[in-house]
Design an enzyme around this catalytic site. Structure first.
Site, mmCIF file in Angstrom:
data_model
loop_
_atom_site.group_PDB
_atom_site.id
_atom_site.type_symbol
_atom_site.label_atom_id
_atom_site.label_comp_id
_atom_site.label_asym_id
_atom_site.label_seq_id
_atom_site.Cartn_x
_atom_site.Cartn_y
_atom_site.Cartn_z
ATOM 1 N NE ARG A 181 -2.743 0.445 3.131
ATOM 2 C CZ ARG A 181 -2.221 0.937 4.545
ATOM 3 N NH1 ARG A 181 -2.468 2.274 4.333
ATOM 4 N NH2 ARG A 181 -2.276 0.227 5.782
ATOM 5 C CE1 TYR A 191 -17.797 10.269 -15.325
ATOM 6 C CE2 TYR A 191 -16.393 10.764 -13.563
ATOM 7 C CZ TYR A 191 -17.644 9.617 -14.705
ATOM 8 O OH TYR A 191 -17.496 8.330 -14.725
ATOM 9 C CG ASP A 222 -10.969 14.704 -15.885
ATOM 10 O OD1 ASP A 222 -9.875 14.073 -16.409
ATOM 11 O OD2 ASP A 222 -11.304 14.193 -15.237
ATOM 12 C CE LYS A 240 -13.352 6.552 -18.720
ATOM 13 N NZ LYS A 240 -13.656 7.711 -18.235
HETATM 14 C C1 LIG Z 1 -14.452 8.454 -16.678
HETATM 15 C C2 LIG Z 1 -13.821 9.708 -16.062
HETATM 16 C C3 LIG Z 1 -13.139 9.730 -14.648
HETATM 17 C C4 LIG Z 1 -14.044 8.768 -14.002
HETATM 18 O O1 LIG Z 1 -13.246 7.540 -13.803
HETATM 19 P P1 LIG Z 1 -13.908 6.125 -13.450
HETATM 20 O O2 LIG Z 1 -11.976 5.339 -13.528
HETATM 21 O O3 LIG Z 1 -14.617 5.861 -14.259
HETATM 22 O O4 LIG Z 1 -13.169 6.558 -12.068
HETATM 23 C C5 LIG Z 1 -13.257 10.496 -14.634
HETATM 24 N N1 LIG Z 1 -13.443 11.909 -14.927
HETATM 25 C C6 LIG Z 1 -13.303 11.871 -16.592
HETATM 26 C C7 LIG Z 1 -13.220 12.922 -17.084
HETATM 27 C C8 LIG Z 1 -13.522 10.616 -17.281
HETATM 28 O O5 LIG Z 1 -14.060 10.004 -18.462
#
Ligand SMILES: *Cc1c(COP(=O)(O)O)cnc(C)c1O
Length: 373
Positions: A47, A99, A171, A196
């Site tokens: 961890r 988001y 982000d 993603k």
């Molecule tokens: C998918 C996403 C998140 C969150 O990510 P997770 O892995 O689903 O928790 C945050 N910001 C954006 C722009 C996203 O597309």
């Protein structure tokens, strides 16, 4: 070196024990101490730190041009950890179209801990300036945004925030470090849902925060990563490292195809607005051209004439696109966004979001042409 070379080589160390060209997955939670009680190899308990995670964090920091990175078990866990560095009385500025998961964190959880958020139009720097108060600690940028693909001028907003002594986080999940470098534009932190494009194959959840400086707020974030424990597994880190080696080539191909799909949709009589920053008619096209490079990403959305029912009909008739949420994988996805966001969504009812994969763009366009009728 260029990003393609860094993506391949940043974590590529031949295993000294075996000569294995691909680094092993270290399925261990704990590490041996020396007779004198020390940890000469730097690891104690998984961890706190783990070789697969350390390798992933080094690559993420390198790709974003940051000093350090912290990897998490999901994008949302990364968001939660960064927001947990705030204290009661602090104020956050976030995009009105942030988001949905980030909005929920700010609205449903952080508000109860005494941290207030102003949701503003970040594409309007004057609105950001007006929202900054003496309590503001963080401006959260998401560009391009999701699902409206609005583009925030990162350099402009980061400069405004810095003047007021406020930290900015961007982000960068949709753009990826291939198309956009928020730290170079002046942001202090980059957030990723590695789920993603960095993961890229719809098979691993992950998140990360990359920091301009390894000191100050990042040290608090590192402590929260360890204390909160929402860390990625060794195998998740290994999968992400494998995927990152092909990231530049995937993202470029997906962006080029998305541009072609957007142009096809913009000319289709059954389609109203097409939301894609690569189109000259997009309201933020000029900003996108200035701060992005090589393409505008693989995500776009469009509005079908006839509202929710017509949009769901198109989603029902596609054969190549898979009806599913998320984006960034090799397979193309289509999604009726308002129904996943639920009641209270600001997303237009006729809006479909596309994630463009690595299929041939002509096949994707033929599929959409057939579904639109
Ligand atoms: C998918 C996403 C998140 C969150 O990510 P997770 O892995 O689903 O928790 C945050 N910001 C954006 C722009 C996203 O597309």
């Amino acid at each position: 070196m260029r990003i393609e070379t860094r993506a391949v080589h940043a974590a590529r160390t031949v295993d000294p024990a075996t000569g294995a060209v691909v680094p092993p997955v270290h399925l261990t939670t704990t590490f041996e101490r020396d007779p004198d009680g020390g940890y000469p190899r730097g690891y104690m308990y998984a961890r706190h730190g783990h070789p697969n995670r350390a390798a992933l964090e080094a690559v993420l920091a390198d790709l974003e041009g940051g000093a350090a990175a912290a990897a998490f078990a999901s994008g949302s866990a990364a968001t939660a950890a960064l927001l947990a560095t705030l204290a009661p009385g602090d104020h956050v500025i976030a995009p009105a179209d942030v988001y949905t998961g980030t909005a929920a964190w700010l609205r449903d959880h952080l508000a109860r801990w005494g941290v207030a958020t102003s949701f503003v139009d970040l594409t309007d720097p004057a609105a950001v300036e007006a929202a900054i108060t003496s309590a503001t600690r963080l401006v959260w940028i998401e560009t391009p945004s999701n699902p409206m693909l609005r583009v925030t001028d990162v350099a402009r907003v980061a400069a405004l925030a810095r003047e007021a002594g406020v930290v900015t986080v961007c982000d960068n999940t949709i753009a990826t470090p291939v198309l956009q470098s928020p730290l170079a534009l002046g942001a202090d932190f980059v957030h990723h849902a590695t789920t993603k494009y960095l993961g890229g194959h719809s098979d691993v959840l992950g998140g990360a925060i990359v920091a301009r400086s390894a000191e100050g707020l990042f040290e608090r974030l590192r402590a929260l990563q360890v204390a909160g424990g929402a860390v990625p597994s060794p195998f998740d880190c290994w999968l992400l490292l494998r995927s990152i080696r092909t990231l530049p080539y995937r993202v470029r191909a997906q962006s080029a195809s998305a541009q072609r799909v957007a142009e096809f949709l913009a000319a289709h009589p059954r389609v109203g607005a097409v939301h894609y920053p690569g189109l000259p008619q997009h309201p933020d096209h000029a900003v996108a051209v200035r701060q992005m490079r090589e393409g505008f990403g693989g995500v776009l959305s469009f509005e079908v004439h006839g509202g929710a029912e017509a949009a769901r009909g198109v989603a029902a008739r596609v054969r190549l696109f898979t009806r599913a949420t998320s984006y960034g994988g090799v397979e193309s996805l289509i999604e009726h966004r308002a129904s996943i966001e639920g009641p209270g969504t600001r997303t237009p009812p006729g809006l479909l979001r596309l994630s463009i994969g690595l299929e041939h763009p002509d096949d994707l366009i033929e599929d959409l042409a057939r579904a639109l009728g």
